[in-house]
Motif scaffolding. Sequence first.
Motif, short mmCIF file in Angstrom:
data_model
loop_
_atom_site.label_atom_id
_atom_site.label_comp_id
_atom_site.label_asym_id
_atom_site.label_seq_id
_atom_site.Cartn_x
_atom_site.Cartn_y
_atom_site.Cartn_z
N PRO A 100 -43.21 -14.75 122.20
CA PRO A 100 -44.52 -14.19 121.84
C PRO A 100 -44.86 -14.46 120.37
CG PRO A 100 -42.86 -12.47 121.90
CD PRO A 100 -42.20 -13.71 122.42
N ASP A 144 -41.72 -9.36 124.08
CA ASP A 144 -42.51 -9.85 125.20
C ASP A 144 -42.52 -8.83 126.34
OD1 ASP A 144 -43.94 -12.03 126.62
OD2 ASP A 144 -42.19 -11.99 127.92
N ARG A 182 -45.78 -6.80 127.87
CA ARG A 182 -46.16 -6.98 129.28
C ARG A 182 -46.17 -5.64 130.03
NH1 ARG A 182 -45.93 -12.22 131.42
NH2 ARG A 182 -45.18 -13.81 129.96
#
Length: 355
Positions: A19, A145, A149
């Motif tokens: 990311p 990440d 998410r």
Amino acid sequence: MVDWDLAGRTARRLVGPGPQTTREEAAAVVRELHEAAATAVAHVEGLTGLSPVPGGPVPEVAVVDRPGWVDANTQGMSALLDPLVDALAARQDSRPGPLATAIGSRATGVQAGGVLAFLSSRVLGQYEVFGTGGRLLLVAPNIVDAERRLGVDPSDFRLWVCLHEVTHQLQFSAVPWLKDHLEAQMAEFVEATDLDPDVLRDRLGDVLRSVLDAARGADGGDDAGLMALVQDPAQRAVLDRVTAVMSLVEGHAEYVMDGVGPDVVPSVRTLRKRFAQRRKGRGPIDRVLRRLLGLEQKMKQYAEGRVFVGGVVDLVGMEGFNRVWEGPENLPRIEELTDPARWVERVHGRPAIPA
């Protein structure tokens, strides 16, 4: 058998960047993960009743990126597997020539690199048992990440992940014979290995058919992946013992990361619910690789190990459960994972009565 240098280079070429973060954000993540790992130690020791052996080595905590995780695992896998491969090769009646060996090691190196690249974007943390003498790795880009998410509180999620990994760290620092036991099981597995190319080819065909079923989204089938190639009874017996041990250590960590409760991790219930969805995989390629690598079997280990630990603690308390760490004879057998009362009766010498 495996060119580990090539495996590492291949994985680093294939691995995704992770990311997007600023330099300041990345530094803050590294700092908070170190703090979370330190904070987790007291919570894990308090809940489990375990403590490191006095005078033992102090485990290192390393916050790494994806290439750093790849480097650590190529070194660790080489340290673990190369001696076993050498022992296996020494038992063969004939050996390939230098050219065939070089070609074969490079081919398997590329394959191993592809596997490492896939896993490097998914692993959140790992306690290195082999190769380094004990080191806790936290993969910062994957943690960032995942929390993005999942849409969860970053501080809660980072501490929650650290609780899991610090539990593994404590298991091996408080129970030093556990590492030796796993290494002995690996050596016994090699001793029981008898490779027959024709039989191996047939078994590989079964595995590939299972993988194709996964690609089509079919349920059922063998989730063991490449482990399905192991069908010799002696090897299966060793594999069952190793599976039981790994289910124990994974289930113990799952129990701890949820057992600390909302006083320590306020959003723990939300984390568990959303994280369970994450473990189901993403798309067709993900399903294929998970089936091939046996990751579905790994998820089963988490579930069955969690049932075992929670069931035993309900029956005899944490102190009674900790008898599992007294020696290899007290480790759960594979059939006891889903029937904790059988373990209690065998180890404690009395029928299990709920506390």
